[in-house]
Design an enzyme around this catalytic site. Structure first.
Site, PDB file in Angstrom:
ATOM      1  N   LYS A  33       0.251 -47.192 -60.522  1.00 20.88           N
ATOM      2  CA  LYS A  33       1.199 -48.129 -59.897  1.00 20.88           C
ATOM      3  C   LYS A  33       0.679 -49.570 -59.971  1.00 20.88           C
ATOM      4  O   LYS A  33       1.410 -50.474 -60.345  1.00 20.88           O
ATOM      5  CB  LYS A  33       1.435 -47.764 -58.418  1.00 20.88           C
ATOM      6  CG  LYS A  33       1.975 -46.361 -58.195  1.00 20.88           C
ATOM      7  CD  LYS A  33       2.303 -46.099 -56.727  1.00 20.88           C
ATOM      8  CE  LYS A  33       1.104 -46.184 -55.797  1.00 20.88           C
ATOM      9  NZ  LYS A  33       0.073 -45.140 -56.032  1.00 20.88           N
ATOM     10  N   ARG A  90       5.494 -45.439 -47.704  1.00 22.31           N
ATOM     11  CA  ARG A  90       4.687 -44.241 -47.909  1.00 22.31           C
ATOM     12  C   ARG A  90       5.070 -43.124 -46.958  1.00 22.31           C
ATOM     13  O   ARG A  90       4.482 -42.054 -47.015  1.00 22.31           O
ATOM     14  CB  ARG A  90       3.241 -44.595 -47.644  1.00 22.31           C
ATOM     15  CG  ARG A  90       2.305 -44.320 -48.835  1.00 22.31           C
ATOM     16  CD  ARG A  90       1.031 -44.993 -48.475  1.00 22.31           C
ATOM     17  NE  ARG A  90      -0.137 -44.694 -49.173  1.00 22.31           N
ATOM     18  CZ  ARG A  90      -0.764 -45.535 -50.009  1.00 22.31           C
ATOM     19  NH1 ARG A  90      -0.220 -46.650 -50.346  1.00 22.31           N
ATOM     20  NH2 ARG A  90      -1.926 -45.219 -50.504  1.00 22.31           N
ATOM     21  N   ARG A 142     -12.264 -46.037 -61.861  1.00 21.72           N
ATOM     22  CA  ARG A 142     -11.597 -47.344 -61.857  1.00 21.72           C
ATOM     23  C   ARG A 142     -12.353 -48.407 -61.068  1.00 21.72           C
ATOM     24  O   ARG A 142     -13.106 -48.113 -60.148  1.00 21.72           O
ATOM     25  CB  ARG A 142     -10.162 -47.212 -61.360  1.00 21.72           C
ATOM     26  CG  ARG A 142     -10.018 -46.901 -59.906  1.00 21.72           C
ATOM     27  CD  ARG A 142      -8.538 -46.707 -59.580  1.00 21.72           C
ATOM     28  NE  ARG A 142      -8.340 -46.479 -58.178  1.00 21.72           N
ATOM     29  CZ  ARG A 142      -7.153 -46.284 -57.621  1.00 21.72           C
ATOM     30  NH1 ARG A 142      -6.066 -46.269 -58.355  1.00 21.72           N
ATOM     31  NH2 ARG A 142      -7.048 -46.104 -56.329  1.00 21.72           N
ATOM     32  N   ARG A 200     -13.642 -49.494 -55.135  1.00 21.55           N
ATOM     33  CA  ARG A 200     -13.182 -49.250 -53.771  1.00 21.55           C
ATOM     34  C   ARG A 200     -14.019 -48.161 -53.106  1.00 21.55           C
ATOM     35  O   ARG A 200     -14.302 -47.140 -53.724  1.00 21.55           O
ATOM     36  CB  ARG A 200     -11.718 -48.814 -53.797  1.00 21.55           C
ATOM     37  CG  ARG A 200     -10.783 -49.965 -54.052  1.00 21.55           C
ATOM     38  CD  ARG A 200      -9.385 -49.513 -54.304  1.00 21.55           C
ATOM     39  NE  ARG A 200      -8.889 -48.503 -53.382  1.00 21.55           N
ATOM     40  CZ  ARG A 200      -7.634 -48.065 -53.381  1.00 21.55           C
ATOM     41  NH1 ARG A 200      -6.761 -48.566 -54.253  1.00 21.55           N
ATOM     42  NH2 ARG A 200      -7.238 -47.149 -52.540  1.00 21.55           N
ATOM     43  N   ARG A 218      -6.444 -38.284 -49.636  1.00 20.28           N
ATOM     44  CA  ARG A 218      -5.370 -39.207 -50.029  1.00 20.28           C
ATOM     45  C   ARG A 218      -4.252 -38.458 -50.755  1.00 20.28           C
ATOM     46  O   ARG A 218      -3.073 -38.756 -50.570  1.00 20.28           O
ATOM     47  CB  ARG A 218      -5.948 -40.326 -50.905  1.00 20.28           C
ATOM     48  CG  ARG A 218      -6.787 -41.302 -50.063  1.00 20.28           C
ATOM     49  CD  ARG A 218      -7.717 -42.135 -50.907  1.00 20.28           C
ATOM     50  NE  ARG A 218      -7.032 -43.013 -51.819  1.00 20.28           N
ATOM     51  CZ  ARG A 218      -7.617 -43.588 -52.869  1.00 20.28           C
ATOM     52  NH1 ARG A 218      -8.899 -43.375 -53.112  1.00 20.28           N
ATOM     53  NH2 ARG A 218      -6.936 -44.368 -53.665  1.00 20.28           N
TER      54      ARG A 218
END
Ligand code: AMP
Length: 216
Positions: free
Chosen positions: A13, A88, A127, A161, A172
């Site tokens: 996203k 969400r 990432r 992160r 998550r």
């Protein structure tokens, strides 16, 4: 153009939102980014949100609805925006409808990016972002053109992160399937949903999204 990018963590996203920002000149409203900024600035909201974010749990609806509702009134959102990571929950989706109705506008499309769980875990583990401009990279899938140097701003500082670890990813993902995936049906019923294959290469996903956006 008012869009929602919907999909589990690691679906792409944020990467695709950055590309839409560049091509269409509308801002990306990422509640995750806004909350991380609040945590870094140690605001009241940041202090409340930190433990939940570190654990991979959702922050309360009231908090995120409050920050989006304020952000959406800014001048740069007048021509549109991309909601990334928001709404969400169904409560957030209803609040979004109310916010847009108050502004006399409506959503154009909700783009669902579909990716299999095993691939999500692999993507999330690799990432990182530029510490200066936030451009996203990946250890194997999306490296900077020159190693260690951000393509966009030339910075050599990068960050990862704290919630991008294998354990938190499971929480998550559970939050996504339990709280967020009902939004697929919610927007399908409103005739706003379009689902795309997020397993494809980044450029191919961008092309797919472009096709959808150019037909609006
Ligand atoms: P993200 O960057 O979208 O993966 O979000 C990182 C974390 O911020 C999530 O795991 C949640 O703890 C929190 N968060 C971001 N957006 C929302 C939202 N719309 N509702 C609740 N919590 C959120």
């Amino acid at each position: 153009m008012r869009l929602i990018l919907l999909g589990p963590p690691g679906a792409g996203k944020g990467t695709q939102a950055q590309r839409i920002v560049e091509k269409y000149g509308i801002p990306q409203l990422s509640t995750g980014d806004m909350l991380r900024a609040a945590v870094a600035a140690q605001t009241e909201i940041g202090k409340q949100a930190k433990a939940l974010m570190d654990a991979g749990k959702l922050v309360s609806d009231d908090v995120v609805i409050g920050i989006v509702s304020e952000r959406i009134d800014a001048d740069d959102c007048a021509k549109g925006f991309i909601l990334d990571g928001f709404p969400r929950t169904l409560a957030q989706a209803d609040a979004t409808e109310a916010m847009l109705a108050r502004k006399g506008v409506s959503l154009d499309k909700v783009i669902e990016i579909r990716v299999e769980d095993e691939v999500l875990a692999q993507r999330i583990a690799g990432r990182y972002t530029c510490a200066n401009c936030g451009t996203g990279y990946h250890d194997t899938n999306l490296k900077p053109k020159v190693e260690g140097v951000c393509d966009k701003c030339g910075s050599t500082e990068f960050k990862r992160r704290p919630d991008d670890n294998a354990e938190t990813v499971m929480t998550r993902l559970q939050a996504y399937y339990k709280e967020t995936s009902p939004l697929i049906g919610y927007y399908y019923a409103k005739g706003k949903l379009v689902s795309i294959d997020g397993m494809a290469a980044i450029e191919d996903v961008t092309a797919e999204i472009d096709k959808i956006l150019s037909s609006l």
